[in-house]
Design a protein around this motif. Structure first.
Motif, PDB file in Angstrom:
ATOM      1  N   ILE A 158       0.844  -1.178   0.000  1.00  0.00           N
ATOM      2  CA  ILE A 158       0.000   0.000   0.000  1.00  0.00           C
ATOM      3  C   ILE A 158       0.891   1.243   0.000  1.00  0.00           C
ATOM      4  O   ILE A 158       2.058   1.178   0.393  1.00  0.00           O
ATOM      5  N   THR A 159       0.341   2.362  -0.435  1.00  0.00           N
ATOM      6  CA  THR A 159       1.112   3.594  -0.549  1.00  0.00           C
ATOM      7  C   THR A 159       0.398   4.730   0.165  1.00  0.00           C
ATOM      8  O   THR A 159      -0.828   4.838   0.120  1.00  0.00           O
ATOM      9  N   GLY A 160       1.156   5.563   0.840  1.00  0.00           N
ATOM     10  CA  GLY A 160       0.570   6.694   1.550  1.00  0.00           C
ATOM     11  C   GLY A 160       1.640   7.641   2.050  1.00  0.00           C
ATOM     12  O   GLY A 160       2.821   7.510   1.701  1.00  0.00           O
ATOM     13  N   HIS A 161       1.215   8.609   2.873  1.00  0.00           N
ATOM     14  CA  HIS A 161       2.122   9.619   3.419  1.00  0.00           C
ATOM     15  C   HIS A 161       2.175   9.540   4.944  1.00  0.00           C
ATOM     16  O   HIS A 161       1.149   9.300   5.587  1.00  0.00           O
ATOM     17  N   VAL A 162       3.349   9.759   5.491  1.00  0.00           N
ATOM     18  CA  VAL A 162       3.512   9.828   6.947  1.00  0.00           C
ATOM     19  C   VAL A 162       2.808  11.092   7.440  1.00  0.00           C
ATOM     20  O   VAL A 162       3.111  12.196   6.988  1.00  0.00           O
ATOM     21  N   TYR A 163       1.854  10.926   8.373  1.00  0.00           N
ATOM     22  CA  TYR A 163       1.153  12.120   8.856  1.00  0.00           C
ATOM     23  C   TYR A 163       1.451  12.454  10.310  1.00  0.00           C
ATOM     24  O   TYR A 163       1.159  13.549  10.775  1.00  0.00           O
ATOM     25  N   ARG A 164       2.057  11.529  11.051  1.00  0.00           N
ATOM     26  CA  ARG A 164       2.531  11.873  12.392  1.00  0.00           C
ATOM     27  C   ARG A 164       3.455  10.780  12.904  1.00  0.00           C
ATOM     28  O   ARG A 164       3.487   9.665  12.365  1.00  0.00           O
ATOM     29  N   PHE A 165       4.200  11.126  13.969  1.00  0.00           N
ATOM     30  CA  PHE A 165       5.082  10.171  14.633  1.00  0.00           C
ATOM     31  C   PHE A 165       4.610   9.985  16.070  1.00  0.00           C
ATOM     32  O   PHE A 165       4.015  10.882  16.671  1.00  0.00           O
ATOM     33  N   ASN A 166       4.878   8.793  16.622  1.00  0.00           N
ATOM     34  CA  ASN A 166       4.717   8.589  18.058  1.00  0.00           C
ATOM     35  C   ASN A 166       5.979   7.908  18.573  1.00  0.00           C
ATOM     36  O   ASN A 166       6.954   7.750  17.822  1.00  0.00           O
ATOM     37  N   GLU A 167       5.983   7.515  19.832  1.00  0.00           N
ATOM     38  CA  GLU A 167       7.199   6.955  20.427  1.00  0.00           C
ATOM     39  C   GLU A 167       7.618   5.643  19.774  1.00  0.00           C
ATOM     40  O   GLU A 167       8.794   5.286  19.790  1.00  0.00           O
ATOM     41  N   GLN A 168       6.659   4.910  19.192  1.00  0.00           N
ATOM     42  CA  GLN A 168       6.967   3.601  18.619  1.00  0.00           C
ATOM     43  C   GLN A 168       7.285   3.640  17.129  1.00  0.00           C
ATOM     44  O   GLN A 168       7.907   2.725  16.604  1.00  0.00           O
ATOM     45  N   GLY A 169       6.833   4.675  16.442  1.00  0.00           N
ATOM     46  CA  GLY A 169       7.062   4.685  15.001  1.00  0.00           C
ATOM     47  C   GLY A 169       6.275   5.768  14.295  1.00  0.00           C
ATOM     48  O   GLY A 169       6.064   6.855  14.840  1.00  0.00           O
ATOM     49  N   ALA A 170       5.832   5.468  13.067  1.00  0.00           N
ATOM     50  CA  ALA A 170       5.167   6.461  12.216  1.00  0.00           C
ATOM     51  C   ALA A 170       3.771   5.997  11.838  1.00  0.00           C
ATOM     52  O   ALA A 170       3.523   4.797  11.651  1.00  0.00           O
ATOM     53  N   MET A 171       2.851   6.964  11.703  1.00  0.00           N
ATOM     54  CA  MET A 171       1.500   6.703  11.237  1.00  0.00           C
ATOM     55  C   MET A 171       1.400   7.164   9.786  1.00  0.00           C
ATOM     56  O   MET A 171       1.874   8.246   9.426  1.00  0.00           O
ATOM     57  N   ILE A 172       0.777   6.325   8.954  1.00  0.00           N
ATOM     58  CA  ILE A 172       0.653   6.600   7.523  1.00  0.00           C
ATOM     59  C   ILE A 172      -0.823   6.620   7.146  1.00  0.00           C
ATOM     60  O   ILE A 172      -1.593   5.752   7.576  1.00  0.00           O
ATOM     61  N   PHE A 173      -1.220   7.618   6.355  1.00  0.00           N
ATOM     62  CA  PHE A 173      -2.575   7.661   5.815  1.00  0.00           C
ATOM     63  C   PHE A 173      -2.466   7.297   4.343  1.00  0.00           C
ATOM     64  O   PHE A 173      -1.802   7.992   3.572  1.00  0.00           O
ATOM     65  N   THR A 174      -3.088   6.189   3.937  1.00  0.00           N
ATOM     66  CA  THR A 174      -2.855   5.651   2.604  1.00  0.00           C
ATOM     67  C   THR A 174      -3.767   6.278   1.554  1.00  0.00           C
ATOM     68  O   THR A 174      -4.743   6.955   1.863  1.00  0.00           O
ATOM     69  N   ASP A 175      -3.442   5.997   0.302  1.00  0.00           N
ATOM     70  CA  ASP A 175      -4.238   6.511  -0.812  1.00  0.00           C
ATOM     71  C   ASP A 175      -5.683   6.005  -0.747  1.00  0.00           C
ATOM     72  O   ASP A 175      -6.588   6.660  -1.269  1.00  0.00           O
ATOM     73  N   ASP A 176      -5.875   4.843  -0.144  1.00  0.00           N
ATOM     74  CA  ASP A 176      -7.211   4.268  -0.007  1.00  0.00           C
ATOM     75  C   ASP A 176      -7.843   4.582   1.343  1.00  0.00           C
ATOM     76  O   ASP A 176      -8.774   3.914   1.781  1.00  0.00           O
ATOM     77  N   ARG A 177      -7.276   5.572   2.033  1.00  0.00           N
ATOM     78  CA  ARG A 177      -7.810   6.083   3.301  1.00  0.00           C
ATOM     79  C   ARG A 177      -7.724   5.072   4.456  1.00  0.00           C
ATOM     80  O   ARG A 177      -8.526   5.108   5.378  1.00  0.00           O
ATOM     81  N   HIS A 178      -6.739   4.188   4.393  1.00  0.00           N
ATOM     82  CA  HIS A 178      -6.484   3.288   5.517  1.00  0.00           C
ATOM     83  C   HIS A 178      -5.404   3.915   6.409  1.00  0.00           C
ATOM     84  O   HIS A 178      -4.540   4.653   5.924  1.00  0.00           O
ATOM     85  N   ILE A 179      -5.466   3.608   7.694  1.00  0.00           N
ATOM     86  CA  ILE A 179      -4.437   4.054   8.627  1.00  0.00           C
ATOM     87  C   ILE A 179      -3.467   2.903   8.870  1.00  0.00           C
ATOM     88  O   ILE A 179      -3.885   1.799   9.253  1.00  0.00           O
ATOM     89  N   ALA A 180      -2.195   3.161   8.639  1.00  0.00           N
ATOM     90  CA  ALA A 180      -1.163   2.128   8.804  1.00  0.00           C
ATOM     91  C   ALA A 180      -0.146   2.589   9.838  1.00  0.00           C
ATOM     92  O   ALA A 180       0.227   3.759   9.882  1.00  0.00           O
ATOM     93  N   PHE A 181       0.298   1.632  10.646  1.00  0.00           N
ATOM     94  CA  PHE A 181       1.335   1.904  11.641  1.00  0.00           C
ATOM     95  C   PHE A 181       2.618   1.217  11.218  1.00  0.00           C
ATOM     96  O   PHE A 181       2.640   0.015  10.950  1.00  0.00           O
ATOM     97  N   LEU A 182       3.693   2.000  11.154  1.00  0.00           N
ATOM     98  CA  LEU A 182       5.010   1.477  10.790  1.00  0.00           C
ATOM     99  C   LEU A 182       5.911   1.590  12.006  1.00  0.00           C
ATOM    100  O   LEU A 182       6.352   2.684  12.370  1.00  0.00           O
ATOM    101  N   HIS A 183       6.167   0.450  12.663  1.00  0.00           N
ATOM    102  CA  HIS A 183       7.028   0.436  13.849  1.00  0.00           C
ATOM    103  C   HIS A 183       8.445   0.816  13.439  1.00  0.00           C
ATOM    104  O   HIS A 183       8.894   0.492  12.333  1.00  0.00           O
ATOM    105  N   ARG A 184       9.143   1.496  14.352  1.00  0.00           N
ATOM    106  CA  ARG A 184      10.500   1.960  14.016  1.00  0.00           C
ATOM    107  C   ARG A 184      11.423   0.795  13.655  1.00  0.00           C
ATOM    108  O   ARG A 184      12.359   0.972  12.872  1.00  0.00           O
ATOM    109  N   ASP A 185      11.184  -0.411  14.191  1.00  0.00           N
ATOM    110  CA  ASP A 185      12.015  -1.563  13.858  1.00  0.00           C
ATOM    111  C   ASP A 185      11.717  -2.105  12.462  1.00  0.00           C
ATOM    112  O   ASP A 185      12.469  -2.923  11.935  1.00  0.00           O
TER     113      ASP A 185
END
Length: 285
Positions: A158-185
């Motif tokens: 899936i493809t999207g843009h990073v819209y915020r960071f938290n202590e564990q990693g990055a949040m991504i809002f995808t082209d299909d309007r899904h929310i994805a969490f990318l852990h720093r590891d």
């Protein structure tokens, strides 16, 4: 009190023509200037025209017939077109004048600021002085706009843009309007706000959000890791002092791999009968 407000789209009437453009007027006979360069055609007196109100480069209220991507009541993906560390980042809203997203609305850590070409989901706002600014969409707005991901998305890209960071990693809002969490590891690289990423879905949660990774699937990763070990051996006359018992820190320094990943790759090469190990190390067969 002037009722012509910056950031709004209004219908006004041409009250008179000037040397540089036109004066537009509302029902309360309040006027605003429309420069000739801000309209695609000549206008006649008393003609009704739809315009967007903004502040020009000298801070004066002005009008344009070019409609922006957003107004005070909407949000959209806006592209960063300039970065000024002392101010923030400038964003293209579809008119000739770019709008500032203040540094106060960006992370304190400058290294994760968006760069030119990145995009953020934003609306518009005014400050206490009535100046127009870009306004990052809040977490609540993103959540309201989001849609749950189907279970079939697992292991898909899936493809999207990073819209915020938290202590564990990055949040991504995808082209299909899904929310994805990318852990720093699972990142494998330094990320920044607004960065566009293609990630692999590793898990679909019950709430419809997904966990994602920038790492390759295990089968691909094993192949890449094993090829790295083979290349190392070939560059060192077919022998290396490393084996399954080697220190994890030494392995990390030499190959950039965890000991677990190193052992998996070594096991693959052993199974393929490409190497053999001894207490002294490993050699090509």
């Amino acid at each position: 009190m002037n009722t012509l407000e910056v950031g709004t789209i209004v219908n006004l009437v041409v009250s008179r023509e000037t040397e540089l453009g036109y004066m537009l007027m509302n029902a309360k006979r309040e006027e605003v200037f429309l420069h000739r360069a801000e309209t695609e055609k000549g206008l006649e007196e008393n003609e009704r025209v739809k315009v967007f109100l903004y502040h020009d480069h000298e801070g004066r209220l002005a009008a344009t017939t070019t409609m922006p991507f957003i107004d005070m009541n909407s949000i959209a993906w806006l592209e960063i077109v300039g970065v000024q560390p002392k101010l923030g980042v400038f964003m293209d809203i579809g008119i000739k004048k770019d709008i500032l997203l203040s540094k106060d609305d960006l992370p304190n850590e400058r290294s994760i600021w968006p760069q030119e070409g990145d995009k953020l989901y934003c609306g518009l706002r005014t400050d206490k002085k009535g100046r127009l600014f870009a306004d990052r969409a809040s977490n609540e707005e993103i959540e309201t706009l989001s849609e749950p991901a189907p279970e079939t998305l697992r292991n898909q890209y899936i493809t999207g843009h990073v819209y915020r960071f938290n202590e564990q990693g990055a949040m991504i809002f995808t082209d299909d309007r899904h929310i994805a969490f990318l852990h720093r590891d699972e990142g494998g690289q330094r990320l920044r706000l607004g960065q566009r990423l293609q990630v692999r879905v590793t898990f679909v949660r019950e709430d419809g959000r997904v966990n994602a990774s920038l790492k390759a699937p295990k089968e691909i990763a094993y192949e890449e890791d094993s090829q790295q070990i083979l290349s190392y051996l070939e560059q060192n006359d077919g022998f290396m002092r490393f084996n399954d018992k080697s220190n994890p820190d030494d392995i990390k320094r030499a190959f950039g791999l965890s000991k677990a990943a190193f052992k998996r790759a070594m096991g693959k090469l052993m199974k393929e009968k490409k190497i053999e190990q001894s207490p002294e190390g490993t050699k090509l067969k």
